[in-house]
Design an enzyme around this catalytic site. Structure first.
Site, PDB file in Angstrom:
ATOM      1  N   ASP A  10      41.999  34.601  42.745  1.00 35.48           N
ATOM      2  CA  ASP A  10      40.887  33.678  42.618  1.00 35.48           C
ATOM      3  C   ASP A  10      41.473  32.281  42.862  1.00 35.48           C
ATOM      4  O   ASP A  10      42.671  32.063  42.652  1.00 35.48           O
ATOM      5  CB  ASP A  10      40.287  33.790  41.209  1.00 35.48           C
ATOM      6  CG  ASP A  10      39.217  32.757  40.960  1.00 35.48           C
ATOM      7  OD1 ASP A  10      38.247  32.702  41.733  1.00 35.48           O
ATOM      8  OD2 ASP A  10      39.365  31.995  39.987  1.00 35.48           O
ATOM      9  N   ARG A  11      40.660  31.334  43.279  1.00 35.04           N
ATOM     10  CA  ARG A  11      41.180  29.990  43.556  1.00 35.04           C
ATOM     11  C   ARG A  11      41.172  29.104  42.310  1.00 35.04           C
ATOM     12  O   ARG A  11      42.210  28.775  41.768  1.00 35.04           O
ATOM     13  CB  ARG A  11      40.366  29.334  44.685  1.00 35.04           C
ATOM     14  CG  ARG A  11      40.967  28.002  45.146  1.00 35.04           C
ATOM     15  CD  ARG A  11      40.099  27.301  46.159  1.00 35.04           C
ATOM     16  NE  ARG A  11      39.069  26.520  45.473  1.00 35.04           N
ATOM     17  CZ  ARG A  11      38.158  25.797  46.084  1.00 35.04           C
ATOM     18  NH1 ARG A  11      38.120  25.742  47.402  1.00 35.04           N
ATOM     19  NH2 ARG A  11      37.264  25.117  45.387  1.00 35.04           N
ATOM     20  N   ASP A  12      39.985  28.722  41.869  1.00 31.21           N
ATOM     21  CA  ASP A  12      39.827  27.723  40.806  1.00 31.21           C
ATOM     22  C   ASP A  12      40.120  28.322  39.434  1.00 31.21           C
ATOM     23  O   ASP A  12      39.545  29.328  39.053  1.00 31.21           O
ATOM     24  CB  ASP A  12      38.420  27.137  40.843  1.00 31.21           C
ATOM     25  CG  ASP A  12      38.100  26.515  42.186  1.00 31.21           C
ATOM     26  OD1 ASP A  12      38.947  25.778  42.707  1.00 31.21           O
ATOM     27  OD2 ASP A  12      37.000  26.777  42.722  1.00 31.21           O
ATOM     28  N   ASN A  53      34.347  32.558  44.662  1.00 33.62           N
ATOM     29  CA  ASN A  53      32.936  32.192  44.667  1.00 33.62           C
ATOM     30  C   ASN A  53      32.839  30.681  44.831  1.00 33.62           C
ATOM     31  O   ASN A  53      33.522  29.943  44.112  1.00 33.62           O
ATOM     32  CB  ASN A  53      32.259  32.590  43.351  1.00 33.62           C
ATOM     33  CG  ASN A  53      32.054  34.074  43.202  1.00 33.62           C
ATOM     34  OD1 ASN A  53      32.109  34.830  44.177  1.00 33.62           O
ATOM     35  ND2 ASN A  53      31.806  34.521  41.985  1.00 33.62           N
ATOM     36  N   CYS A  87      32.573  33.167  48.963  1.00 28.44           N
ATOM     37  CA  CYS A  87      31.146  33.467  48.938  1.00 28.44           C
ATOM     38  C   CYS A  87      30.409  32.152  48.721  1.00 28.44           C
ATOM     39  O   CYS A  87      30.629  31.485  47.708  1.00 28.44           O
ATOM     40  CB  CYS A  87      30.821  34.444  47.813  1.00 28.44           C
ATOM     41  SG  CYS A  87      29.035  34.645  47.561  1.00 28.44           S
ATOM     42  N   CYS A  97      28.665  39.890  48.320  1.00 24.66           N
ATOM     43  CA  CYS A  97      30.029  39.346  48.351  1.00 24.66           C
ATOM     44  C   CYS A  97      30.380  38.566  47.085  1.00 24.66           C
ATOM     45  O   CYS A  97      31.556  38.406  46.777  1.00 24.66           O
ATOM     46  CB  CYS A  97      30.239  38.466  49.586  1.00 24.66           C
ATOM     47  SG  CYS A  97      29.188  37.014  49.751  1.00 24.66           S
ATOM     48  N   ARG A  98      29.395  38.107  46.351  1.00 26.82           N
ATOM     49  CA  ARG A  98      29.677  37.271  45.186  1.00 26.82           C
ATOM     50  C   ARG A  98      30.259  38.095  44.050  1.00 26.82           C
ATOM     51  O   ARG A  98      29.685  39.083  43.612  1.00 26.82           O
ATOM     52  CB  ARG A  98      28.403  36.564  44.716  1.00 26.82           C
ATOM     53  CG  ARG A  98      28.669  35.622  43.565  1.00 26.82           C
ATOM     54  CD  ARG A  98      27.417  34.833  43.172  1.00 26.82           C
ATOM     55  NE  ARG A  98      27.703  34.087  41.970  1.00 26.82           N
ATOM     56  CZ  ARG A  98      28.381  32.946  41.931  1.00 26.82           C
ATOM     57  NH1 ARG A  98      28.804  32.408  43.045  1.00 26.82           N
ATOM     58  NH2 ARG A  98      28.635  32.341  40.789  1.00 26.82           N
TER      59      ARG A  98
END
Length: 180
Positions: A10-12, A53, A87, A97-98
Site C-alpha cells: 500500500d502507498r499511504d 486506493n 484505484c 479494483c478498490r
C-alpha cells in the site's frame, strides 16, 4: 506454503507518510524502513509494486496526473518499484479494483507475471489484508496510529510492527524459517 515472488505495498501509511489527498510531490516522505524494505525485496529477486486506493480522483480533489507525479516522487525516494497501480474510484462506486476488493491485487499479479498466491500484500488497514485474501494472496498488516484498534486485534496473527520486518518475515518464511 507458496513461495513469495512479489511484494505489493500500500502507498499511504505503509511506504510514505499519509498526507490525505496529496497531490504535491514535495510533500512525499518515506516512512522509516520503507526504502530498506523495497531494496531488501528487490535484492532477493522479488518483484515489487504498489496498489493504492486514490479516491481523491473520484471525489474531484486530485487529478490522475497529480497522483502519478506523487507516485513518481515516491518511486524515486524509495529506490524504484516495478509497478504502481491505483484505484481512482470512491467507495460508493462499487468498482472491483478498490480495496478491499481484489481487483488491484489481481491486476498487479498479472502485470508482474506471477500468480496472486505468490504475492504478499503489505498495508496499514484491514482493506489491504482483505484485498489480498480476496485475490488469493497473503496479506500482512503493518499498523500505524491511524489503524483502528479492532483491525489490530483482527489481524494480530497476520501483522508486523513495520514494513521492513514484514519483508524480512516474508523472506524468512520463503526460505523455510519461522518468521520472528
Amino acid at each position: 506454503m507458496t513461495t513469495v515472488s512479489a511484494i505489493l505495498f500500500d502507498r499511504d501509511g505503509t511506504l510514505v507518510a499519509d498526507v490525505p489527498y496529496n497531490g504535491d510531490p514535495e510533500r512525499v516522505r518515506p516512512l522509516p524502513g520503507a526504502r530498506e524494505a523495497v531494496a531488501l525485496a528487490r535484492s532477493h529477486g522479488l518483484a515489487t509494486g504498489v496498489v493504492s486506493n486514490q479516491s481523491g480522483i473520484g471525489r474531484g480533489l486530485l487529478t490522475t496526473g497529480q497522483v502519478r507525479r506523487v507516485n513518481e516522487r515516491a518511486d524515486a525516494l524509495l529506490g524504484g518499484l516495478d509497478l504502481w497501480l491505483f484505484c481512482p474510484h470512491t467507495p460508493e462506486d462499487g468498482c472491483p479494483c478498490r480495496k478491499p476488493r481484489p481487483g488491484l491485487v489481481r491486476a498487479a499479479a498479472v502485470r508482474l507475471g506471477v500468480p496472486p498466491a505468490a504475492c504478499l500484500v503489505v498495508g496499514d488497514i484491514a482493506a489491504d489484508v482483505l484485498a489480498a485474501r480476496a485475490a488469493g494472496a497473503r496479506g500482512v498488516l503493518v499498523p500505524n496510529a491511524a489503524t483502528a484498534p479492532e483491525e489490530r486485534r483482527r489481524f494480530a496473527d497476520d501483522s508486523a510492527p513495520d514494513v521492513l520486518t514484514a519483508v524480512r518475515d516474508a523472506l524468512g518464511a520463503a526460505a523455510g524459517r519461522t518468521p520472528a
